[in-house]
Design a protein around this motif. Structure first.
Motif, PDB file in Angstrom:
ATOM      1  N   LEU A 155       0.788  -1.371  -0.220  1.00  0.00           N
ATOM      2  CA  LEU A 155       0.052   0.076   0.002  1.00  0.00           C
ATOM      3  C   LEU A 155       0.888   1.235  -0.151  1.00  0.00           C
ATOM      4  O   LEU A 155       1.890   1.395   0.765  1.00  0.00           O
ATOM      5  N   ILE A 156       0.606   2.169  -0.719  1.00  0.00           N
ATOM      6  CA  ILE A 156       1.015   3.528  -0.838  1.00  0.00           C
ATOM      7  C   ILE A 156       0.091   4.637  -0.934  1.00  0.00           C
ATOM      8  O   ILE A 156      -1.073   4.507  -1.136  1.00  0.00           O
ATOM      9  N   ASN A 157       0.331   5.743  -0.345  1.00  0.00           N
ATOM     10  CA  ASN A 157      -0.310   6.868  -0.371  1.00  0.00           C
ATOM     11  C   ASN A 157       0.067   7.636  -1.600  1.00  0.00           C
ATOM     12  O   ASN A 157       1.253   7.725  -1.891  1.00  0.00           O
ATOM     13  N   THR A 158      -0.788   8.407  -2.248  1.00  0.00           N
ATOM     14  CA  THR A 158      -0.713   8.863  -3.240  1.00  0.00           C
ATOM     15  C   THR A 158      -1.253  10.491  -3.411  1.00  0.00           C
ATOM     16  O   THR A 158      -2.252  10.748  -2.531  1.00  0.00           O
ATOM     17  N   LYS A 159      -0.636  11.319  -4.100  1.00  0.00           N
ATOM     18  CA  LYS A 159      -1.256  12.786  -4.061  1.00  0.00           C
ATOM     19  C   LYS A 159      -2.694  12.918  -4.814  1.00  0.00           C
ATOM     20  O   LYS A 159      -3.417  13.701  -4.148  1.00  0.00           O
ATOM     21  N   PHE A 160      -2.993  12.056  -5.676  1.00  0.00           N
ATOM     22  CA  PHE A 160      -4.554  12.389  -6.128  1.00  0.00           C
ATOM     23  C   PHE A 160      -5.280  11.293  -5.924  1.00  0.00           C
ATOM     24  O   PHE A 160      -6.551  11.341  -5.868  1.00  0.00           O
ATOM     25  N   LEU A 161      -4.915  10.082  -5.600  1.00  0.00           N
ATOM     26  CA  LEU A 161      -5.643   8.911  -5.561  1.00  0.00           C
ATOM     27  C   LEU A 161      -5.909   8.199  -4.123  1.00  0.00           C
ATOM     28  O   LEU A 161      -6.631   7.293  -3.845  1.00  0.00           O
ATOM     29  N   PRO A 187      14.380  15.817 -12.171  1.00  0.00           N
ATOM     30  CA  PRO A 187      15.007  17.137 -12.077  1.00  0.00           C
ATOM     31  C   PRO A 187      14.174  18.084 -11.079  1.00  0.00           C
ATOM     32  O   PRO A 187      12.945  18.255 -10.975  1.00  0.00           O
ATOM     33  N   GLY A 188      14.854  18.395 -10.096  1.00  0.00           N
ATOM     34  CA  GLY A 188      14.189  19.218  -8.899  1.00  0.00           C
ATOM     35  C   GLY A 188      13.879  18.235  -7.672  1.00  0.00           C
ATOM     36  O   GLY A 188      13.700  18.668  -6.562  1.00  0.00           O
ATOM     37  N   PHE A 189      13.880  16.918  -8.075  1.00  0.00           N
ATOM     38  CA  PHE A 189      13.488  15.881  -6.996  1.00  0.00           C
ATOM     39  C   PHE A 189      14.458  14.837  -6.973  1.00  0.00           C
ATOM     40  O   PHE A 189      14.289  13.577  -7.153  1.00  0.00           O
ATOM     41  N   PRO A 190      16.022  15.157  -6.905  1.00  0.00           N
ATOM     42  CA  PRO A 190      16.977  13.990  -6.927  1.00  0.00           C
ATOM     43  C   PRO A 190      16.874  12.949  -5.880  1.00  0.00           C
ATOM     44  O   PRO A 190      17.625  11.868  -6.143  1.00  0.00           O
ATOM     45  N   ASP A 191      16.471  13.156  -4.975  1.00  0.00           N
ATOM     46  CA  ASP A 191      16.204  12.364  -3.495  1.00  0.00           C
ATOM     47  C   ASP A 191      15.319  10.872  -3.786  1.00  0.00           C
ATOM     48  O   ASP A 191      15.363  10.457  -2.942  1.00  0.00           O
ATOM     49  N   TYR A 192      14.314  11.130  -4.720  1.00  0.00           N
ATOM     50  CA  TYR A 192      13.281  10.196  -5.022  1.00  0.00           C
ATOM     51  C   TYR A 192      13.560   9.438  -5.908  1.00  0.00           C
ATOM     52  O   TYR A 192      13.685   9.972  -7.105  1.00  0.00           O
ATOM     53  N   HIS A 193      13.574   7.895  -5.959  1.00  0.00           N
ATOM     54  CA  HIS A 193      14.041   7.137  -7.309  1.00  0.00           C
ATOM     55  C   HIS A 193      13.097   6.201  -7.568  1.00  0.00           C
ATOM     56  O   HIS A 193      13.143   5.712  -8.479  1.00  0.00           O
ATOM     57  N   LYS A 194      12.344   6.144  -6.645  1.00  0.00           N
ATOM     58  CA  LYS A 194      10.908   4.880  -6.967  1.00  0.00           C
ATOM     59  C   LYS A 194       9.680   5.621  -7.339  1.00  0.00           C
ATOM     60  O   LYS A 194       8.962   6.295  -6.533  1.00  0.00           O
ATOM     61  N   PHE A 195       9.269   5.344  -8.413  1.00  0.00           N
ATOM     62  CA  PHE A 195       7.850   5.683  -8.910  1.00  0.00           C
ATOM     63  C   PHE A 195       6.975   4.658  -9.403  1.00  0.00           C
ATOM     64  O   PHE A 195       7.494   3.403  -9.841  1.00  0.00           O
ATOM     65  N   ILE A 196       5.888   4.794  -9.739  1.00  0.00           N
ATOM     66  CA  ILE A 196       4.904   3.936 -10.652  1.00  0.00           C
ATOM     67  C   ILE A 196       3.855   4.744 -11.180  1.00  0.00           C
ATOM     68  O   ILE A 196       3.599   5.676 -10.775  1.00  0.00           O
ATOM     69  N   LEU A 197       3.465   4.113 -12.202  1.00  0.00           N
ATOM     70  CA  LEU A 197       2.343   4.683 -13.177  1.00  0.00           C
ATOM     71  C   LEU A 197       1.229   4.263 -12.585  1.00  0.00           C
ATOM     72  O   LEU A 197       0.831   2.823 -12.703  1.00  0.00           O
ATOM     73  N   LEU A 198       0.175   5.079 -12.615  1.00  0.00           N
ATOM     74  CA  LEU A 198      -1.201   4.656 -12.016  1.00  0.00           C
ATOM     75  C   LEU A 198      -2.329   5.364 -13.002  1.00  0.00           C
ATOM     76  O   LEU A 198      -2.090   6.420 -13.224  1.00  0.00           O
ATOM     77  N   ALA A 199      -3.237   4.517 -13.495  1.00  0.00           N
ATOM     78  CA  ALA A 199      -4.246   4.902 -13.982  1.00  0.00           C
ATOM     79  C   ALA A 199      -5.094   6.009 -13.509  1.00  0.00           C
ATOM     80  O   ALA A 199      -5.437   5.811 -12.268  1.00  0.00           O
ATOM     81  N   LEU A 200      -5.551   7.083 -14.167  1.00  0.00           N
ATOM     82  CA  LEU A 200      -6.335   8.149 -13.459  1.00  0.00           C
ATOM     83  C   LEU A 200      -7.776   7.810 -14.013  1.00  0.00           C
ATOM     84  O   LEU A 200      -8.637   7.835 -13.120  1.00  0.00           O
ATOM     85  N   ASP A 201      -7.881   7.636 -15.333  1.00  0.00           N
ATOM     86  CA  ASP A 201      -9.299   7.812 -15.811  1.00  0.00           C
ATOM     87  C   ASP A 201      -9.148   6.959 -17.318  1.00  0.00           C
ATOM     88  O   ASP A 201      -8.301   7.532 -18.238  1.00  0.00           O
ATOM     89  N   ALA A 202      -9.811   5.924 -17.290  1.00  0.00           N
ATOM     90  CA  ALA A 202      -9.843   5.279 -18.673  1.00  0.00           C
ATOM     91  C   ALA A 202     -10.044   6.038 -19.823  1.00  0.00           C
ATOM     92  O   ALA A 202      -9.656   5.831 -21.145  1.00  0.00           O
ATOM     93  N   GLU A 203     -10.922   7.114 -19.697  1.00  0.00           N
ATOM     94  CA  GLU A 203     -11.424   7.795 -20.770  1.00  0.00           C
ATOM     95  C   GLU A 203     -10.210   9.124 -21.219  1.00  0.00           C
ATOM     96  O   GLU A 203     -10.347   9.598 -22.446  1.00  0.00           O
ATOM     97  N   LEU A 204      -9.200   9.134 -20.656  1.00  0.00           N
ATOM     98  CA  LEU A 204      -8.348  10.419 -20.614  1.00  0.00           C
ATOM     99  C   LEU A 204      -6.928   9.566 -21.069  1.00  0.00           C
ATOM    100  O   LEU A 204      -6.823   8.557 -20.392  1.00  0.00           O
ATOM    101  N   PRO A 205      -6.293  10.285 -21.868  1.00  0.00           N
ATOM    102  CA  PRO A 205      -4.724   9.791 -22.199  1.00  0.00           C
ATOM    103  C   PRO A 205      -3.902  10.262 -21.169  1.00  0.00           C
ATOM    104  O   PRO A 205      -2.791  10.531 -21.373  1.00  0.00           O
ATOM    105  N   LEU A 206      -4.075  10.156 -19.931  1.00  0.00           N
ATOM    106  CA  LEU A 206      -3.556  10.598 -18.916  1.00  0.00           C
ATOM    107  C   LEU A 206      -3.186   9.447 -17.661  1.00  0.00           C
ATOM    108  O   LEU A 206      -4.057   8.701 -17.386  1.00  0.00           O
TER     109      LEU A 206
END
Length: 147
Positions: free
Chosen positions: A2-8, A26-45
């Motif tokens: 489980l992770i906490n997210t900014k928007f979800l 850039p601007g955040f050199p101390d954070y190295h681990k990320f994940i891609l999370l779907a926002l909305d199937a209707e949008l290309p985001l």
């Protein structure tokens, strides 16, 4: 996991889907681990979310949905950092700046985020020819092709 997210809020992720950005962003050199999370199937985001810091999340999109002729060359160093074996292993995203009215939003074409989906590594690069693509490309002109 489980992770906490900014928007979800809190979401469950698979550790096998975590992406490593060796140099951070850039601007955040101390954070190295990320994940891609779907926002909305209707949008290309999608959300590029840090697994280390809940407040560090970026809405990203395929830049080609907004600028179909978007093209750039990768340096040998970038290819090495991304462990590229085949071009089709790499996804290209651009960070968006969202506005209250979506049509007023912009997309960063100057500094694409590249992800090797097989090796689970990513890197944001800054294109050397800064005049080729803007930092804040208005998506309003391309909304028709993104919908």
């Amino acid at each position: 996991m489980l992770i906490n997210t900014k928007f979800l809020g809190e979401v469950e992720i698979k550790e096998s889907e975590i992406l490593t950005f060796e140099y951070g962003l850039p601007g955040f050199p101390d954070y190295h681990k990320f994940i891609l999370l779907a926002l909305d199937a209707e949008l290309p985001l999608v959300l590029l979310q840090s697994t280390e810091e809940a407040s560090l999340g970026f809405v990203v999109a395929f830049p080609f949905a907004f600028k179909q002729d978007y093209v750039f060359e990768l340096s040998e160093e970038d290819k090495e950092d991304l462990q590229i074996e085949k071009e089709e292993d790499v996804l290209t995203y651009s960070i968006m700046t969202l506005k209250e009215s979506f049509k007023d939003s912009t997309i960063n074409l100057m500094a694409p985020v590249l992800i090797n989906i097989n090796k689970k590594v990513g890197k944001q690069i800054v294109l050397q020819d800064s005049k080729a693509y803007p930092l804040r490309f208005p998506i309003q002109a391309a909304i028709g092709s993104a919908e």
